[in-house]
Scaffold this active site. Structure first.
Site, PDB file in Angstrom:
ATOM      1  N   GLU A  98       0.866  -1.183   0.000  1.00 43.16           N
ATOM      2  CA  GLU A  98       0.000   0.000   0.000  1.00 43.16           C
ATOM      3  C   GLU A  98       0.893   1.221   0.000  1.00 43.16           C
ATOM      4  O   GLU A  98       1.781   1.341   0.842  1.00 43.16           O
ATOM      5  CB  GLU A  98      -0.880   0.022   1.250  1.00 43.16           C
ATOM      6  CG  GLU A  98      -2.017  -0.975   1.186  1.00 43.16           C
ATOM      7  CD  GLU A  98      -2.880  -0.930   2.438  1.00 43.16           C
ATOM      8  OE1 GLU A  98      -3.834  -1.699   2.502  1.00 43.16           O
ATOM      9  OE2 GLU A  98      -2.569  -0.141   3.360  1.00 43.16           O
ATOM     10  N   ASP A 143      -6.168   9.200   9.904  1.00 40.82           N
ATOM     11  CA  ASP A 143      -4.870   8.709  10.340  1.00 40.82           C
ATOM     12  C   ASP A 143      -4.465   9.264  11.696  1.00 40.82           C
ATOM     13  O   ASP A 143      -4.783  10.395  12.041  1.00 40.82           O
ATOM     14  CB  ASP A 143      -3.797   9.078   9.310  1.00 40.82           C
ATOM     15  CG  ASP A 143      -3.878   8.198   8.072  1.00 40.82           C
ATOM     16  OD1 ASP A 143      -3.738   6.971   8.244  1.00 40.82           O
ATOM     17  OD2 ASP A 143      -4.117   8.729   6.982  1.00 40.82           O
ATOM     18  N   TYR A 191     -10.737  -4.607   2.943  1.00 37.28           N
ATOM     19  CA  TYR A 191      -9.833  -4.217   4.026  1.00 37.28           C
ATOM     20  C   TYR A 191     -10.659  -4.064   5.291  1.00 37.28           C
ATOM     21  O   TYR A 191     -11.464  -3.148   5.408  1.00 37.28           O
ATOM     22  CB  TYR A 191      -9.157  -2.892   3.643  1.00 37.28           C
ATOM     23  CG  TYR A 191      -8.053  -2.415   4.577  1.00 37.28           C
ATOM     24  CD1 TYR A 191      -8.182  -2.455   5.959  1.00 37.28           C
ATOM     25  CD2 TYR A 191      -6.878  -1.884   4.046  1.00 37.28           C
ATOM     26  CE1 TYR A 191      -7.170  -2.007   6.783  1.00 37.28           C
ATOM     27  CE2 TYR A 191      -5.860  -1.420   4.873  1.00 37.28           C
ATOM     28  CZ  TYR A 191      -6.017  -1.483   6.246  1.00 37.28           C
ATOM     29  OH  TYR A 191      -5.025  -1.019   7.065  1.00 37.28           O
TER      30      TYR A 191
END
Lengths: 270, 608
Positions: free
Chosen positions: A49, A60, A174
């Site tokens: 990734e 994040d 994911y």
């Protein structure tokens, strides 16, 4: 056969769970980032990734946020990320997934982005802040360029949305191990396995589990119930700590090799 | 004002009521009433009601099982119990309950026995039923009830008496049936219209305009809005949307908010004519909508209370918020203190420095202020941190977003809570100037005060709606916050709208002398209204805002927030354009005490 499909088919054939690694493109700068990506591939990462540096990475945690800041300070953008992918692609076996927030893609134009990403040799796109409801046109654009679109699934995702993600997504799904932003944690939460099992009941797409995984034992543990484990922040921390050191590349390589070692009870990290 | 039209038996009456602005329509399920309706007929009408209009079933001493069954079958959002039901009956219904009580001393004394989840309706007998003098006496008792609890007032109201009833009782809502009828169960269209006009003129405790202009089901206003959030937030945001849509249909929610607006915030806020400022501007009469006079000193409290009530209703125990100027943080901390919720406020380090008094206020109010050192250390970064917090704690945490921004339903919800500003201003300007204004001017940071006041005038095509953005020091990247003047469409913090971004899609730094304007995105509904041509946007520079601050202080004795000073600055030209005889309203969104340090740093020659 698309690279991601091939990779996961091979993993299944070998009876082995894969390792997915995340790094931010251009961290600490473009040249060394290229070397890092090559090292990840050499060390046996199954899927790479590559994160697009963005000014407001709201999903994040601080580790990846700082990586984006370093990359941006060194001139990193979506365009340089695509150049970087093009540069490493000939030497890299593993499929490459572009990990991005949606705004840089919109600024480039979805069609132009898809064409450039494909030409660079990227295999898939994952847009962190583009939920299923907003992804219809985006998916068609990516699909017509031959790019897989990977969706994130969270413990808060309903079964109905899992089914829709399985319909719209390709390559793999994911799964997010926990509520929260990206960042290394000490343990794999029990809810992670439940989520993967919920997903498995609704799709035959491979499932990679990430968010918080940082150690070889995490990777082994996840490998028992998911198709792959994703390690991001822990790897980015290795890069951050060694950024100024000539040892950067060996350390990255060593970190990834250790993540992939089969468990024998002696490799448990502290 | 919450208005319920009761005794509906015909679809056309229900639809007209909804169209005129009814919050609810009532169906009588008491078999011996002349307005009784069969559950099947009620259901057929309910199916056609707009989502924002509640259907309430009226029952008289019916068995609980039957009430529940009819409610479920007909799709009722609440039931009104009109007989000898007890507080225990009301609590056990398992439905939203309106309980009718007589407007008597006895009932007043027993008010405390009703659970707060039950909305009370005071049935004040009209003169005819009481024999002439009953009504005034009843209204006095109802007034005392309305002081204790959000109250719906019923009992012989007519288009001719409702205004006085509202003045004397100050209820949160009114309920009418026979007063707008040709015959039992048959409503009179003309009387309905007159009734709503009278309520509109008189309702002093404004209620948000719920459900009037919803975005599409994906949360889009035209091409703007939507819901661009990380996957973990999708379910919480959907739950929030459901909870909000349900809350705004619930009379108890509306009445509680309305009571807080009146009794806690100090609404309605005045519309002050600024004669000396008007003269200095040399054009139209300028009126100031005085949101600076609300409790906590800015319009932010309207939204903070609405959302805090929603948080409590959703069972959340912890509230997080972001703040730029600190006004929303203070409002959130205030609302949480009032409702007993834990509050944590994210604030950029730069904003903490320039709005220090508000940091202290938040702390005194019991909130924890969390310093944000990422990025530009201003509002945008505070929102990022708040979203990160929310992702990690969606179970117990409510994110109380302060402007008409972010993923759907926030832009809708914030606008509806702020719409009380426009509703009041419209009524007030009609009363004070005798006409609609030529223009309404408001500053646009995220855009909540502007969308709140614009909302009241959107349907008045002749009224110009002018937003004023922060021009900063120059229109170069990083030196302003003018999204429309210098930005382009993109996605930031959950919504598609005009943002300040570079060619690579990264968000550009912003600058404004006022922290509340210093933000890279604008509310999506503004982007849509601008595109449709209904609203227009201008700039005021730091310098112009400072000058307007001084001018308003000296000419009118009002220290405006530097954000609001941008609106005053923008109004100078608008007032000239409107010319003498014109009328311009400026939304004075907040007071300027917090800006003393900033203003002190740069006293101009004129002020020294």
């Amino acid at each position: 056969m698309p690279r991601l499909e091939e990779t996961f088919a091979a993993l299944r054939a070998q009876g082995r769970a894969g390792l997915v690694t995340y790094v931010t493109a251009g961290d600490p700068d473009l040249d060394r980032s290229a070397q890092v990506i090559l090292a990840l591939d050499r060390a046996g990462a199954d899927v790479l990734e590559v994160g697009v540096p963005f000014s407001d990475p709201v999903a994040d945690g601080p580790v990846i946020e700082r990586a984006a800041e370093r990359a941006r300070a060194a001139g990193g953008t979506l365009a340089t990320t695509l150049d970087l992918v093009a540069r490493v692609r000939p030497a890299v076996r593993a499929p490459i997934v572009l990990f991005t927030y949606v705004n840089p893609v919109l600024a480039m134009g979805e069609g132009r982005f898809a064409a450039r990403a494909r030409a660079a040799g990227a295999d898939a796109v994952l847009a962190l802040d583009l939920p299923l409801e907003e992804a219809g046109l985006f998916r068609r654009t990516m699909a017509s360029a031959g790019l897989d679109l990977v969706f994130l699934l969270s413990p808060t995702t309903t079964d109905e949305r899992i089914a829709r993600a399985a319909d719209l997504g390709s390559g793999f799904l994911y799964a997010i191990s926990r509520l929260g932003v990206t960042g290394a944690r000490d343990a794999v939460p029990p809810a992670a396995r439940a989520l993967v099992e919920r997903i498995r009941r609704r799709t035959s797409l491979p499932v990679a589990l990430g968010f918080g995984l940082s150690r070889p034992d995490h990777v082994r543990q996840v490998g028992r119930f998911a198709d792959a484990a994703v390690v991001g922040s822990a790897l980015v921390s290795v890069i951050a700590e060694a950024a100024a050191s000539p040892e950067l590349i060996p350390r990255v390589e060593q970190f990834v090799r250790r993540l992939r070692e089969p468990g024998d009870g002696r490799t448990e990290a502290p | 004002m919450f208005v319920k039209i009761c005794g509906i038996t015909r679809l056309e009456d229900a639809l007209l009521s909804a169209d005129l602005g009814a919050s609810a329509v009532g169906f009588v399920f008491a078999p011996d009433s002349p307005r009784a309706i069969a559950p099947e007929q009620a259901r057929a009408i309910v199916e056609h009601l707009p989502a924002c209009v509640s259907a309430i079933g009226v029952f008289v001493d019916a068995p609980v099982g039957q009430v529940r069954e009819i409610a479920a079958f007909a799709g009722l959002s609440a039931v009104q119990l009109h007989g000898r039901e007890t507080p225990a009956d009301a609590a056990s219904a398992g439905l939203r309950v309106v309980k009718a009580v007589p407007a008597t001393r006895e009932a007043l004394d027993g008010l405390g026995a009703w659970p707060v989840s039950v909305t009370l309706l005071a049935d004040a007998m009209d003169g005819a039923r009481r024999g002439g003098t009953g009504r005034a006496a009843d209204w006095a008792v109802a007034r005392e009830m309305a002081r204790c609890r959000p109250l719906l007032l019923a009992g012989g109201l007519t288009p001719d008496t409702v205004a006085q009833a509202i003045r004397e009782v100050r209820p949160a809502g009114v309920d009418v049936s026979s007063g707008v009828e040709l015959a039992p169960g048959i409503k009179d269209a003309a009387a309905l219209r007159r009734f709503f006009e009278a309520v509109g003129r008189e309702s002093s405790e404004g209620l948000p305009a719920f459900g009037r202009r919803d975005p599409d089901e994906r949360g889009y206003f035209g091409a703007y809005g939507g819901r661009f959030v990380p996957e973990t937030l999708v379910a919480p945001v959907e739950q929030l949307e459901q909870a909000y849509l349900e809350a705004r249909r619930d009379p108890a929610f509306a009445t509680e908010l309305s009571a807080l607006f009146a009794g806690y915030v100090g609404r309605p806020t005045p519309l002050s004519e600024a004669s000396r400022l008007s003269a200095a501007f040399g054009g139209a009469r300028v009126f100031l909508k005085r949101e600076d006079l609300t409790h906590t000193g800015a319009h932010k409290i309207n939204n903070a209370l609405g959302q805090a009530l929603l948080a409590r209703r959703m069972g959340k125990t912890r509230v997080i918020a972001e703040t730029g100027a600190g006004q929303h943080g203070v409002a959130a901390a205030t609302a949480c203190a009032l409702l007993g919720l834990r509050c944590e406020v994210y604030m950029g380090a730069e904003d903490m420095r320039r709005q220090a008094p508000n940091v202290a206020r938040m702390r005194w109010l019991g909130a924890t202020v969390r310093r944000v050192d990422g990025g530009s250390r201003t509002l945008k970064d505070a929102i990022n941190e708040a979203m990160r917090d929310w992702v990690a704690r969606v179970d117990d945490t409510y994110y109380l977003l302060g402007s008409a921004l972010g993923p759907h339903p926030y832009p809708l919800m914030v606008r509806e809570f702020q719409s009380v500003i426009g509703a009041e201003a419209r009524r007030q300007v009609l009363a004070q100037a005798g006409r609609l204004p030529d223009a309404v001017v408001a500053c646009v940071g995220g855009g909540s005060n502007a969308i709140g006041i614009f909302d009241g005038f959107l349907d008045d095509a002749g009224v110009r709606l002018v937003g004023v953005e922060a021009g900063g020091v120059a229109l170069d990247p990083g030196r302003h916050a003018a999204r429309f003047a210098a930005g382009s469409p993109g996605v930031l913090q959950g919504t598609r709208t005009y943002i300040l971004q570079d060619a690579d899609g990264n968000i550009e730094p912003t600058h404004s002398v006022s922290a509340g304007m210093d933000y890279a995105a604008v509310g999506p509904e503004h982007a849509w209204l601008r595109e449709s041509g209904r609203t227009e946007y201008r700039l005021a520079s730091d310098q112009e805002a400072r000058a307007a601050f001084e001018e308003l202080a000296r000419l009118e004795g009002i220290l405006p927030a530097l954000e609001s000073a941008h609106a005053v600055a923008g109004a100078r030209r608008v007032a000239r354009e409107a010319g003498p005889g014109g009328v311009v309203i400026v939304n004075l969104s907040g007071r300027g005490d917090k800006d003393m340090d900033t203003m002190g740093e740069g006293l101009t020659d004129a002020a020294s």
